[in-house]
Write a protein that holds these residues in place. Sequence first.
Motif, PDB file in Angstrom:
ATOM      1  N   ALA A 122     -21.075  41.073 -46.316  1.00 17.49           N
ATOM      2  CA  ALA A 122     -20.784  40.073 -47.357  1.00 17.49           C
ATOM      3  C   ALA A 122     -21.328  40.518 -48.708  1.00 17.49           C
TER       4      ALA A 122
ATOM      5  N   VAL B  28     -16.579  36.457 -42.207  1.00 14.18           N
ATOM      6  CA  VAL B  28     -16.251  36.677 -43.620  1.00 14.18           C
ATOM      7  C   VAL B  28     -14.755  36.449 -43.874  1.00 14.18           C
ATOM      8  N   ASP B  29     -14.091  35.913 -42.860  1.00 14.70           N
ATOM      9  CA  ASP B  29     -12.679  35.576 -42.989  1.00 14.70           C
ATOM     10  C   ASP B  29     -11.823  36.783 -43.371  1.00 14.70           C
ATOM     11  N   ALA B  30     -12.117  37.887 -42.724  1.00 16.76           N
ATOM     12  CA  ALA B  30     -11.376  39.125 -43.020  1.00 16.76           C
ATOM     13  C   ALA B  30      -9.994  39.088 -42.371  1.00 16.76           C
TER      14      ALA B  30
ATOM     15  N   ARG C   6      -9.206  43.956 -43.990  1.00  9.22           N
ATOM     16  CA  ARG C   6      -9.363  43.703 -45.433  1.00  9.22           C
ATOM     17  C   ARG C   6     -10.385  42.583 -45.555  1.00  9.22           C
ATOM     18  N   THR C   7     -11.548  42.933 -46.065  1.00 10.94           N
ATOM     19  CA  THR C   7     -12.622  41.939 -46.139  1.00 10.94           C
ATOM     20  C   THR C   7     -12.519  41.124 -47.418  1.00 10.94           C
ATOM     21  N   ARG C   8     -12.021  41.755 -48.476  1.00 12.73           N
ATOM     22  CA  ARG C   8     -11.742  41.058 -49.735  1.00 12.73           C
ATOM     23  C   ARG C   8     -10.513  41.706 -50.323  1.00 12.73           C
ATOM     24  N   GLU C   9      -9.996  41.120 -51.364  1.00 15.13           N
ATOM     25  CA  GLU C   9      -8.794  41.676 -51.981  1.00 15.13           C
ATOM     26  C   GLU C   9      -8.964  43.170 -52.283  1.00 15.13           C
ATOM     27  N   ASP C  10     -10.166  43.539 -52.734  1.00 15.62           N
ATOM     28  CA  ASP C  10     -10.376  44.932 -53.161  1.00 15.62           C
ATOM     29  C   ASP C  10     -11.376  45.647 -52.257  1.00 15.62           C
ATOM     30  N   GLN C  11     -11.519  45.190 -51.051  1.00 15.20           N
ATOM     31  CA  GLN C  11     -12.475  45.853 -50.149  1.00 15.20           C
ATOM     32  C   GLN C  11     -11.941  45.881 -48.718  1.00 15.20           C
TER      33      GLN C  11
END
Length: 580
Positions: A412, A440-442, A461-466
Amino acid sequence: MNEDAARSRGTAARPAGSTAAPGAASAGRSGGVPGPASDGGRSDPTRAGSGTCFMEPSAGAGAGAGAGAGGREPDDGTAVGPAPGSGRRRGPAGSGGVAGQERGDAGQERSRKQGRGRKQGEGRSQGVPGRQEEHGASGTPGDGTSTSAASGTSASAAHGTNARAASGTGDAGGEHGKGGKRHRAIPWPDARAVAGRAARTPGTPVVVPLQDALGLVLAAPLTALTDLPSFDTSAMDGWAVAGPGPWAVRAEGVLAGRAGPEALTDGEAVRIATGARIPRGATAVLRSEHGAMDAMGRLHPTRDVPHGQDIRPRGQECRSGDLLLPADTVVTPAVLGLAAAAGYDTLAGVPRPRVDVLVLGDELLTEGLPREGLIRDALGPMLPSWLRALGADVVAVRRLGDDAEALHRAVAGSGADLVVTTGGTASGPVDHVHPTLRRVDAELLVDGVEVRPGHPMLLARTREDQHLVGLPGNPLAAVSGLLTLAEPLLRTLAGRRAPERYALPVRDVVHGHPHDTRLVPVALRGDRAVPLRYNGPAMLRGIAAADALAVVPPGGARPGRELEILDLPWATAGIGACST
Ligand SMILES: Nc1nc2c(c(=O)[nH]1)N[C@H]1C(S)=C(S)[C@@H](COP(=O)(O)OP(=O)(O)OC[C@H]3O[C@@H](n4cnc5c(N)ncnc54)[C@H](O)[C@@H]3O)O[C@H]1N2
Ligand code: MOO
């Protein structure tokens, strides 16, 4: 890529020993024809037990090797050696799993149905010393394969799955797992394609001083800022001469780095150094060894001096504004040199993607000998430089044990473009990667791959850019995950071109998994790939001696079959592997 193209590319791309280890190179050069004799006997299957033999037993080991298939390879459950006559010959694209693997191959089916594998297995255990050690298990068929993926699972089935939603459903083909956890495995080529597309764009270009640009990818084409050479230059030490000889020699010579030498008129010569400016009026350069002085102090040629001889004319290499290299070229030492020569002080490059490595496992030691159930962490030391060779900038390597909270905090809180975890991908009691991804809602993009070793590997995909790549803990399985998922993802992020694909014939039989692709360490010997032993999922001994990995289709490959080859990064574009 059709078979012919692949073949010619393969052989062209791999002249004897071109990128192979020194031993390989000399073997290729000296012998020409790969074989036990040409590799100094290291491939002698009879020496397998000696601890020095890294090769898979050669075809010559015959029943022993084939028999060794035993229908299985214990650790990863692979195993059916190619049945005699099996294996439709296809191009490497097909065989390498590039465009459809040989699922349902008639020979493979035959092999399984007739129980040939088992029969062969009996032979192997007798005939090939060291095989049990190599594969780390002995005769418990099916471990890791009992719920092996059904063929044809579509890549799309695994895309965009929310981690929370995907967990534990296991309702599709391609399921496997431990501890009840099921993955939705997709074919190996699909997994690579998903990983290559996962990152939408390369990073925003940065401008860096030349000396910091090594290993970056050019964000813009490299165009010449000047003519090269930027003035007419002498290619040799000697005399600049005007017209035909003999010549009267001027007292004052011309050295490199000096501006504006005086013009010559016909019949004159002047001493000149390599790299010095050519005086106006000069018609050629006479090399020192090709001129003689007479008693009057006049210079005579000892051989013909054609007009323009040994003069490098301005713009010979390029004119200002010429395209020297396209964008997406990796900055190598030679590119740095060219850029400097062409007038650059800085370069615009795609930044290296930033990677955090999280090493999981309470059993890991960072020093000393393994003891009391504890083992040395092999991945912490191995992954950073490997990732750098793939174009990444490793920001941190953190050892988190089997602590779910620490893993959650690390994921996170990471600011990296890519988080790479090792271990904990399955669903044993302390396998925390899937639960963390749910927390982390990936979005799970790949959750298991039909490849051995390494099938529990994952990409999220853990975040839009990660993104997060979960590498299995077994070391060779981690390598498989690195090359299957991290490499294509990093390639996109770093703006790198996909390497040219090629195939080589395999020298010896390579056992295959019944359904899944296998990645097998190989040494490149001349224009052949020699499968290496000690290729079990928990082993690094084979890969440490390898030049590449061969992509082995389901069912395995017989000697001579062409297999797609994945070069290890330091064998090709290894900039940064050791230098940064
Ligand atoms: N019932 C089943 N069990 C397992 C299956 C299966 O299908 N069914 N798959 C096996 C395969 S294949 C693999 S690969 C592993 C994947 O497990 P994890 O990713 O959860 O990895 P761990 O359990 O944490 O570790 C596996 C193995 O690797 C060693 N390890 C871990 N980290 C390191 C390191 N940094 N350096 C060296 N060795 C490491 C660890 O001690 C274990 O021995 O699951 C199988 N089980
Ligand atoms: O064989 Mo596992 O596939 O070690 O990843």
